[in-house]
Design a protein around this motif. Structure first.
Motif, short mmCIF file in Angstrom:
data_model
loop_
_atom_site.label_atom_id
_atom_site.label_comp_id
_atom_site.label_asym_id
_atom_site.label_seq_id
_atom_site.Cartn_x
_atom_site.Cartn_y
_atom_site.Cartn_z
N ILE A 35 51.89 4.26 33.14
CA ILE A 35 52.52 4.77 34.35
C ILE A 35 52.74 6.29 34.25
O ILE A 35 52.46 7.03 35.18
N LYS A 36 53.22 6.73 33.08
CA LYS A 36 53.51 8.15 32.87
C LYS A 36 52.23 8.99 33.00
O LYS A 36 52.26 10.12 33.45
N SER A 37 51.12 8.43 32.59
CA SER A 37 49.86 9.18 32.58
C SER A 37 48.98 8.84 33.77
O SER A 37 47.78 9.10 33.74
N GLU A 38 49.57 8.26 34.81
CA GLU A 38 48.77 7.82 35.95
C GLU A 38 47.91 8.96 36.48
O GLU A 38 48.36 10.08 36.62
N GLY A 39 46.65 8.65 36.75
CA GLY A 39 45.72 9.66 37.22
C GLY A 39 44.95 10.32 36.08
O GLY A 39 43.98 11.03 36.31
N SER A 40 45.36 10.07 34.83
CA SER A 40 44.69 10.67 33.67
C SER A 40 43.54 9.83 33.15
O SER A 40 42.73 10.30 32.37
N HIS A 41 43.49 8.56 33.52
CA HIS A 41 42.40 7.66 33.13
C HIS A 41 42.20 7.67 31.62
O HIS A 41 41.15 8.02 31.11
N LEU A 42 43.25 7.28 30.89
CA LEU A 42 43.24 7.33 29.44
C LEU A 42 42.40 6.22 28.81
O LEU A 42 42.28 5.13 29.36
N THR A 43 41.85 6.52 27.64
CA THR A 43 41.20 5.50 26.82
C THR A 43 42.30 4.78 26.04
O THR A 43 43.45 5.23 26.00
N ALA A 44 41.95 3.67 25.39
CA ALA A 44 42.92 2.94 24.57
C ALA A 44 43.46 3.84 23.46
O ALA A 44 44.66 3.83 23.17
N GLU A 45 42.59 4.64 22.85
CA GLU A 45 43.02 5.52 21.76
C GLU A 45 43.97 6.61 22.26
O GLU A 45 44.94 6.94 21.60
N GLU A 46 43.68 7.17 23.44
CA GLU A 46 44.55 8.20 24.02
C GLU A 46 45.91 7.59 24.38
O GLU A 46 46.96 8.21 24.17
N LEU A 47 45.89 6.37 24.89
CA LEU A 47 47.13 5.67 25.21
C LEU A 47 47.94 5.41 23.94
O LEU A 47 49.16 5.60 23.91
N TYR A 88 41.36 3.37 31.64
CA TYR A 88 42.18 2.40 32.35
C TYR A 88 43.07 3.09 33.37
O TYR A 88 43.51 4.22 33.18
N GLU A 89 43.35 2.37 34.46
CA GLU A 89 44.27 2.86 35.48
C GLU A 89 45.01 1.69 36.08
O GLU A 89 44.55 0.54 36.05
N LEU A 90 46.17 1.99 36.65
CA LEU A 90 46.99 0.98 37.30
C LEU A 90 46.32 0.47 38.56
O LEU A 90 45.62 1.22 39.24
N ILE A 91 46.53 -0.78 38.86
CA ILE A 91 46.10 -1.35 40.14
C ILE A 91 47.33 -1.36 41.03
O ILE A 91 48.37 -1.91 40.67
N HIS A 92 47.22 -0.73 42.18
CA HIS A 92 48.34 -0.72 43.12
C HIS A 92 48.19 -1.90 44.08
O HIS A 92 47.10 -2.20 44.55
N GLU A 93 49.32 -2.55 44.34
CA GLU A 93 49.29 -3.76 45.17
C GLU A 93 48.73 -3.50 46.56
O GLU A 93 48.16 -4.37 47.17
N VAL A 110 38.47 14.48 36.31
CA VAL A 110 38.32 13.37 37.25
C VAL A 110 39.44 13.44 38.27
O VAL A 110 40.61 13.50 37.92
N LEU A 111 39.07 13.46 39.53
CA LEU A 111 40.05 13.47 40.63
C LEU A 111 39.91 12.16 41.39
O LEU A 111 38.81 11.63 41.54
N GLU A 112 41.04 11.65 41.88
CA GLU A 112 41.02 10.42 42.67
C GLU A 112 40.97 10.78 44.14
O GLU A 112 41.69 11.65 44.60
N VAL A 113 40.11 10.09 44.88
CA VAL A 113 40.03 10.26 46.32
C VAL A 113 41.03 9.29 46.94
O VAL A 113 40.96 8.09 46.69
N GLN A 114 41.97 9.82 47.69
CA GLN A 114 42.98 8.97 48.31
C GLN A 114 42.42 8.36 49.60
O GLN A 114 41.73 9.03 50.36
N GLY A 115 42.72 7.12 49.83
CA GLY A 115 42.26 6.44 51.04
C GLY A 115 40.87 5.87 50.84
O GLY A 115 40.06 6.40 50.09
#
Length: 150
Positions: A35-47, A88-93, A110-115
């Motif tokens: 959650i803290k790193s949301e948008g960073s798309h961390l690997t397991a090792e980075e996490l 990995y990234e969070l799945i939003h409901e 890496v940037l996320e496109v909203q919508g």
């Protein structure tokens, strides 16, 4: 100190309990890291590196097992950003589909496109090919604004 809202914690506890698991301090630390790193798309090792500062006794195997569990529970999803790593990234409901990503060919940002901009195209594909689309993934490759300015 937890970054998860009480409602989220209760929901995750309940889901884990139904699956026969507990929300251990290690699992909570991993979730907080995601959650803290949301948008960073961390690997397991980075996490693992991120979580280790808050939870020094945690092992890399625990991070891998927890990621697998959270993925099976549809809390997070694995991303392939064509860099040879699983991220990995969070799945939003409120998301019906994966969101789209912009990937810089120079710096790797890496940037996320909203919508979701593909609803109309998806309807055309479904009708033309008599195919029920359940999800889609779209990646744009190019050059980010910082690299363009260089």
């Amino acid at each position: 100190m937890s970054n998860l809202s009480p409602e989220t914690i209760e929901s995750l506890k309940e889901t884990l309990k139904q699956e026969g698991y507990k929300l251990t301090p290690q699992r909570r630390a991993i979730l907080n890291g995601i959650i803290k790193s949301e948008g960073s798309h961390l690997t397991a090792e980075e996490l693992y590196d991120l979580v280790k500062s808050d939870c020094p006794e945690i092992g890399l195997a625990t991070v891998y097992r927890t990621i697998q569990l959270l993925e099976e529970m549809n809390v997070i999803r694995k991303l392939d950003l064509d860099d040879g790593c699983s991220r990995y990234e969070l799945i939003h409901e409120d998301e019906n589909h994966q969101h789209h990503h912009l990937i810089c060919n120079r710096c790797g940002k890496v940037l996320e496109v909203q919508g979701d901009l593909l609803d109309e195209l998806e309807a055309i594909v479904e009708k033309k090919y008599n195919f029920k689309v359940e999800d889609h993934s779209l990646k744009f490759y190019g050059v980010c604004d910082k690299c363009l300015d260089k």
